[in-house]
Design a protein around this motif. Structure first.
Motif, PDB file in Angstrom:
ATOM      1  N   ASP A 120      38.002  -7.583 -48.787  1.00 19.96           N
ATOM      2  CA  ASP A 120      37.859  -8.827 -49.536  1.00 19.96           C
ATOM      3  C   ASP A 120      37.744  -8.440 -51.016  1.00 19.96           C
ATOM      4  O   ASP A 120      36.690  -7.987 -51.469  1.00 19.96           O
ATOM      5  N   VAL A 121      38.837  -8.585 -51.742  1.00 16.69           N
ATOM      6  CA  VAL A 121      38.907  -8.071 -53.114  1.00 16.69           C
ATOM      7  C   VAL A 121      37.818  -8.692 -53.996  1.00 16.69           C
ATOM      8  O   VAL A 121      37.166  -7.986 -54.774  1.00 16.69           O
ATOM      9  N   ASP A 122      37.570  -9.989 -53.871  1.00 13.40           N
ATOM     10  CA  ASP A 122      36.552 -10.641 -54.711  1.00 13.40           C
ATOM     11  C   ASP A 122      35.170 -10.040 -54.474  1.00 13.40           C
ATOM     12  O   ASP A 122      34.416  -9.797 -55.403  1.00 13.40           O
ATOM     13  N   ARG A 123      34.872  -9.808 -53.219  1.00 15.87           N
ATOM     14  CA  ARG A 123      33.566  -9.240 -52.882  1.00 15.87           C
ATOM     15  C   ARG A 123      33.424  -7.816 -53.425  1.00 15.87           C
ATOM     16  O   ARG A 123      32.363  -7.431 -53.935  1.00 15.87           O
ATOM     17  N   LEU A 125      35.029  -6.568 -56.044  1.00 17.88           N
ATOM     18  CA  LEU A 125      34.974  -6.591 -57.515  1.00 17.88           C
ATOM     19  C   LEU A 125      33.647  -7.126 -58.041  1.00 17.88           C
ATOM     20  O   LEU A 125      33.237  -6.783 -59.153  1.00 17.88           O
ATOM     21  N   SER A 126      32.973  -7.956 -57.258  1.00 20.37           N
ATOM     22  CA  SER A 126      31.708  -8.512 -57.760  1.00 20.37           C
ATOM     23  C   SER A 126      30.489  -7.724 -57.262  1.00 20.37           C
ATOM     24  O   SER A 126      29.353  -8.119 -57.500  1.00 20.37           O
ATOM     25  N   THR A 151      45.976  -6.411 -56.141  1.00 17.98           N
ATOM     26  CA  THR A 151      45.001  -7.388 -56.646  1.00 17.98           C
ATOM     27  C   THR A 151      43.700  -6.697 -57.042  1.00 17.98           C
ATOM     28  O   THR A 151      43.065  -7.055 -58.032  1.00 17.98           O
ATOM     29  N   GLY A 155      42.056  -6.490 -61.077  1.00 16.19           N
ATOM     30  CA  GLY A 155      40.715  -6.944 -61.449  1.00 16.19           C
ATOM     31  C   GLY A 155      39.731  -5.830 -61.725  1.00 16.19           C
ATOM     32  O   GLY A 155      38.545  -6.082 -61.907  1.00 16.19           O
TER      33      GLY A 155
END
Ligand SMILES: *Cc1c(COP(=O)(O)O)cnc(C)c1O
Length: 366
Positions: A120-123, A125-126, A151, A155
């Motif tokens: 999960d790229v968002d997870r 990166l954050s 992706t 980011g």
């Protein structure tokens, strides 16, 4: 003389069968590791590796080690005491990255995922505001899942992106520069169709400048390796270690074979074989394991049907058909099979062979 074992169709997660050109090159006379002919070969191999990585990085060469050695080299040179490494984990090789980074002294931020799912790229990166390194496995061989590195790279911000491309290089689309990969390591024995023993490696100049000075390994210090890889001042070659000259000859033959076919054609061949295998398995009533839309063509995971003896099936395939497929890993050991279609195995003939043998085996011992 060691016994010559019978030919096996290696459809496992480990080595795939080698391209015939590679086996021919491996039987050539041995040359010296500082022979100008070998230095030229090493330069050609590095140039070919830039093509399969999709990079212009001058520091691209085969590390004299297996894929795991490439992993060690990547982390040792990028993280040391207190450096933050965010590591995406969706299978065995992400777990191994965490262990290697921990031993380098890094503060590891592990971002866990359910096995069988892509990262999960968002997870990822954050997970931390400014890590030194973000690391992920492109093709998780333990689960048969492909993750979206492009992706992740878009980011990454100021972080260095470290990627495991062991089961993608030479089989799946891979574009290190376009995707923002700063440090990548791979292996020869998966889609490149070369026996195990070398780790194709690439480092961007940005990552090289931010490397750990005086890393806790002499052998893998990429600063010291400059003379060996041809990146030293004036390209003079100095002795660092004795390169495995025969393996490098095998790798050159494999890369020549792949580049002659064309990278796009090689990727398309792997994609087509993987899709045909998945269709065939589902037509037999079997259920795939990896998340739909993220399935690797080079390594297909399929659930062992209830009541079927997974070990018995694998043993029968080996004894009756000389076909090796893989078991699952850890909790999935008896729950899934892993079928590799890598390098020369990524072909319609291989798909037909493995599907036919599996069908007969399930009828016989299922
Ligand atoms: C096979 C593999 C490795 C380890 O490579 P070795 O050559 O076995 O040391 C690392 N990462 C992935 C994704 C792999 O498939």
């Amino acid at each position: 003389m060691p016994e010559i074992l019978p030919f096996r169709y290696l459809f496992g997660p480990g080595p795939g069968n080698a391209y015939p050109e590679v086996m021919a090159a491996l039987s050539h006379p041995v040359i010296g590791h500082l022979d100008p002919a070998f230095i030229d070969r090493l330069d050609r191999v590095s140039e070919d590796l830039r093509q399969v990585w999709g990079t212009g990085n001058p520091r691209t060469w085969p590390v004299s080690a297996t894929g795991s050695g490439g992993m060690e080299a990547a982390f040792l040179n990028m993280v040391s005491d207190g450096d933050v490494a965010v590591i995406a984990v969706n299978g065995l090789f992400g777990e191994r990255m965490c262990e290697v980074a921990r031993r380098c002294g890094a503060e590891v931020i592990k971002v866990d995922h359910e096995w069988g799912q892509p990262i999960d790229v968002d997870r990822v990166l954050s997970a931390h505001p400014n890590p030194k390194v973000i690391a992920a496995v492109h093709a998780e061989t333990s689960t048969g899942v492909r993750s979206d590195i492009a992706t992740l790279g878009a980011g990454k911000g100021d972080a260095l992106l470290l990627v495991d491309a062991v089961t993608s290089i030479g089989g799946l689309e891979l574009r290190a520069d376009d995707w923002g990969i700063d440090i990548g390591y791979a292996g020869t024995q998966k889609c490149l169709g070369v026996p195990p023993g070398l780790s194709p490696f690439t480092v961007s100049e940005r990552a090289f400048e931010r490397r750990v000075k005086d890393p806790r390994s002499w052998y893998f210090d990429i600063g010291l390796l400059g003379g060996y890889v041809g990146a030293a001042e004036g390209h003079t070659r100095t002795y660092h270690h004795t390169a495995p000259v025969t393996m490098v000859a095998g790798l050159e033959a494999g890369l020549d074979r792949i580049l002659a076919e064309g990278l796009d054609a090689v990727w398309a061949r792997h994609e087509a074989a993987g899709a045909a295998l998945r269709d065939g398995l589902e037509a037999m009533g079997l259920e795939l394991f990896a998340a739909d839309g993220h399935r690797l063509p080079s390594l297909t995971t399929v659930k062992v049907p209830d009541g079927v003896n997974s070990t018995g099936v694998r043993a029968h395939l080996l004894e009756r058909f000389d076909i090796e497929i893989g078991a699952g890993v850890r909790a999935y050991r008896d729950k899934i099979w892993r079928i590799g279609l890598m390098g020369p195995n990524a072909s319609p003939a291989s798909v037909t062979l493995v599907l036919g043998a599996l069908e007969e085996t399930l009828a016989a011992v299922g």
